[in-house]
Design a protein around this motif. Structure first.
Motif, short mmCIF file in Angstrom:
data_model
loop_
_atom_site.label_atom_id
_atom_site.label_comp_id
_atom_site.label_asym_id
_atom_site.label_seq_id
_atom_site.Cartn_x
_atom_site.Cartn_y
_atom_site.Cartn_z
N MET A 217 38.47 40.08 49.64
CA MET A 217 39.73 40.61 50.15
C MET A 217 39.64 41.08 51.59
O MET A 217 40.65 41.49 52.18
N VAL A 218 38.48 40.99 52.21
CA VAL A 218 38.29 41.60 53.52
C VAL A 218 39.10 40.91 54.62
O VAL A 218 39.38 41.50 55.66
N ARG A 219 39.51 39.67 54.39
CA ARG A 219 40.29 38.93 55.39
C ARG A 219 41.79 39.09 55.22
O ARG A 219 42.57 38.50 56.00
N LEU A 220 42.25 39.84 54.24
CA LEU A 220 43.68 39.91 53.95
C LEU A 220 44.50 40.27 55.18
O LEU A 220 45.49 39.61 55.49
N THR A 221 44.12 41.33 55.87
CA THR A 221 44.84 41.76 57.06
C THR A 221 44.01 42.79 57.81
O THR A 221 43.18 43.49 57.20
N HIS A 222 44.22 42.87 59.12
CA HIS A 222 43.55 43.90 59.92
C HIS A 222 44.45 45.13 60.10
O HIS A 222 44.02 46.10 60.70
N ARG A 223 45.65 45.07 59.57
CA ARG A 223 46.55 46.23 59.63
C ARG A 223 46.11 47.23 58.57
O ARG A 223 46.22 46.97 57.37
N ARG A 224 45.63 48.37 59.01
CA ARG A 224 44.94 49.29 58.11
C ARG A 224 45.81 49.81 56.97
O ARG A 224 45.39 49.86 55.82
N GLU A 228 44.89 48.98 53.11
CA GLU A 228 44.60 50.05 52.15
C GLU A 228 45.55 49.97 50.96
O GLU A 228 45.13 50.16 49.81
N ASP A 229 46.82 49.70 51.22
CA ASP A 229 47.81 49.61 50.15
C ASP A 229 47.49 48.46 49.21
O ASP A 229 47.51 48.61 47.97
N LEU A 230 47.17 47.30 49.76
CA LEU A 230 46.86 46.14 48.92
C LEU A 230 45.61 46.38 48.08
O LEU A 230 45.57 46.06 46.88
N VAL A 231 44.59 46.95 48.70
CA VAL A 231 43.35 47.23 47.96
C VAL A 231 43.60 48.27 46.87
O VAL A 231 43.09 48.15 45.75
N ARG A 232 44.37 49.30 47.20
CA ARG A 232 44.66 50.34 46.20
C ARG A 232 45.40 49.76 45.01
O ARG A 232 45.08 50.05 43.85
N ARG A 233 46.39 48.93 45.27
CA ARG A 233 47.15 48.31 44.18
C ARG A 233 46.23 47.43 43.32
O ARG A 233 46.32 47.45 42.09
N TYR A 234 45.38 46.67 43.98
CA TYR A 234 44.43 45.82 43.26
C TYR A 234 43.50 46.67 42.40
O TYR A 234 43.26 46.36 41.23
N ALA A 235 42.99 47.75 42.97
CA ALA A 235 42.06 48.62 42.24
C ALA A 235 42.73 49.21 41.00
O ALA A 235 42.12 49.28 39.92
N LEU A 236 43.99 49.63 41.15
CA LEU A 236 44.70 50.20 40.00
C LEU A 236 44.91 49.16 38.91
O LEU A 236 44.81 49.46 37.72
N LEU A 237 45.19 47.92 39.31
CA LEU A 237 45.33 46.84 38.34
C LEU A 237 44.03 46.59 37.59
O LEU A 237 44.03 46.24 36.41
N ARG A 238 42.90 46.77 38.28
CA ARG A 238 41.59 46.57 37.67
C ARG A 238 41.10 47.79 36.90
O ARG A 238 40.09 47.72 36.20
N GLY A 239 41.78 48.92 37.04
CA GLY A 239 41.33 50.14 36.39
C GLY A 239 40.17 50.79 37.12
O GLY A 239 39.41 51.57 36.54
N TRP A 240 40.03 50.49 38.42
CA TRP A 240 38.97 51.07 39.23
C TRP A 240 39.42 52.40 39.82
O TRP A 240 40.63 52.71 39.86
N ARG A 247 37.77 53.31 50.12
CA ARG A 247 36.70 53.68 51.06
C ARG A 247 35.69 52.54 51.21
O ARG A 247 35.26 52.21 52.33
N GLN A 248 35.33 51.94 50.09
CA GLN A 248 34.37 50.83 50.14
C GLN A 248 34.97 49.64 50.87
O GLN A 248 34.29 48.97 51.67
N ALA A 249 36.25 49.36 50.62
CA ALA A 249 36.90 48.22 51.26
C ALA A 249 37.02 48.43 52.77
O ALA A 249 36.84 47.48 53.55
N LEU A 250 37.31 49.64 53.20
CA LEU A 250 37.40 49.92 54.63
C LEU A 250 36.05 49.75 55.31
O LEU A 250 35.97 49.27 56.45
N ALA A 251 34.98 50.15 54.64
CA ALA A 251 33.63 49.96 55.19
C ALA A 251 33.34 48.47 55.34
O ALA A 251 32.76 48.04 56.35
N LEU A 252 33.75 47.66 54.36
CA LEU A 252 33.56 46.21 54.45
C LEU A 252 34.37 45.63 55.60
O LEU A 252 33.90 44.75 56.33
N LEU A 253 35.60 46.12 55.77
CA LEU A 253 36.45 45.61 56.84
C LEU A 253 35.87 45.97 58.21
O LEU A 253 35.85 45.14 59.12
#
Length: 263
Positions: A217-224, A228-240, A247-253
Motif C-alpha cells: 500500500m505504500v504507493r497509494l498516495t503521497h498525500r499524508r 493515513e485514512d486509507l490505511v486506517r480504514r484497511y486496518a479496521l477491516l482487517r481487525g488490526w 504508524r508503521q505505514a507512515l514509517a514505510l512511506l
C-alpha cells in the motif's frame, strides 16, 4: 514480430498485427505519451487501447530475450490472472514483441477500452474528498489481497472508477456477502473499479502476509491525510490495531520516499 492474440479475438489477428505499424505511422488517437505511449484505435467496431512500452536498452534486450518475460507479455498474462481471480481489469486482447537481430526491443499490449475516472482525481486532487469512496478503495485493496493479488503499482491513478458495474467481459462474476470486502459501506456512489498497469504485480496462494499487504500500500498516495485514512480504514477491516498500523505505514512511506529521492 511475435504476435499472441487472445482466443476471443483470433478472428482479428491480421488487423491486430498491423497495429504497431499503424502506431508508427501516426494513426490512432494518442491518449498518453510519456515513458510509454497509449493510443486508441477502433478495431471491428470496438475501441481498443494499444500501449507501446519504451524501447529497452542493450542489457534489457538480453534479459527480456532469454531470462524474463517482457512487460508486454506480463501485461497480457497478468490481466488474464486478475480476471481469473475475479478482479476487473481491461480485457486483454493481444501482445506483440518486436525483435532486431534476434533480440527483443519493443513490446505492445492491446486491451479493450474501459471508460472510467482515475480515482486519484477524485481523492488526491480535492481538498475534501468523499469518505465513502476512500472506504471503497480500502475495501477493494483488501479484496485484491484476499484473492492473492499484490498490484505492482498500487497508486490511486491505477484505480479506474466505473460509473456502472464492469461487464462480464472485463470481470468474471463472483458472489459476495454484504459484509465481504467487495461491498463498500455506502451504496450512494459508484464503487466499482477496474485496475490498470498490472504488469508488475505478484500473486500468492491465499492472503499474502501482513507485512506484504502493508508494504503493497505504500504507493497509494503521497498525500499524508489521505494515506493515513486509507490505511486506517484497511486496518479496521482487517481487525488490526489502527493506530499502530498507521504508524508503521507512515514509517514505510517515509522510507520509500527517501529511497526514491536518492535514486
Amino acid at each position: 514480430m511475435k504476435v499472441v492474440v487472445d482466443k476471443s479475438f483470433q478472428h482479428l489477428t491480421d488487423e491486430i498485427s498491423r497495429l504497431p505499424q499503424r502506431l508508427k505511422d501516426g494513426e490512432g488517437e494518442v491518449v498518453y505519451d510519456s515513458r510509454n505511449r497509449v493510443v486508441r484505435f477502433i478495431i471491428d467496431g470496438q475501441p481498443m487501447m494499444v500501449k507501446r512500452f519504451k524501447r529497452v536498452n542493450a542489457v534489457q534486450q538480453v534479459v527480456y530475450t532469454f531470462f524474463r518475460k517482457t512487460k508486454a507479455e506480463r501485461a497480457f498474462l497478468f490481466a488474464q490472472e486478475f480476471l481469473r481471480r475475479g478482479i476487473a481489469t481491461p480485457q486483454p486482447v493481444a501482445y506483440m514483441e518486436e525483435r532486431q537481430h534476434g533480440l527483443f526491443t519493443t513490446g505492445y499490449f492491446v486491451s479493450l477500452e474501459v471508460s472510467g475516472t482515475e480515482t486519484s482525481l477524485l481523492l488526491r486532487e480535492v481538498q475534501h474528498y468523499p469518505r465513502d469512496l476512500a472506504e471503497a478503495v480500502a475495501r477493494h485493496v483488501l479484496l485484491m489481497h484476499s484473492r492473492g493479488i499484490l498490484h505492482g503499482d498500487l497508486n490511486l491513478s491505477n484505480f479506474l472508477l466505473l460509473t456502472t458495474s464492469p461487464s462480464s467481459s472485463s470481470s468474471p462474476s463472483s458472489s459476495s456477502s454484504p459484509s465481504s470486502p467487495s461491498s463498500p459501506s455506502s451504496s450512494s456512489s459508484p464503487s466499482s473499479f477496474s485496475m490498470i498497469d498490472t504488469n508488475r504485480s505478484h500473486f500468492t496462494e491465499g492472503m499474502p502476509t501482513d507485512a506484504q499487504c502493508l508494504q503493497n500500500m505504500v504507493r497509494l498516495t503521497h498525500r499524508r491525510d489521505l494515506y493515513e485514512d486509507l490505511v486506517r480504514r484497511y486496518a479496521l477491516l482487517r481487525g488490526w490495531d489502527a493506530d499502530a498500523t498507521v504508524r508503521q505505514a507512515l514509517a514505510l512511506l517515509n522510507r520509500f520516499e527517501n529511497r526514491k529521492f536518492k535514486l
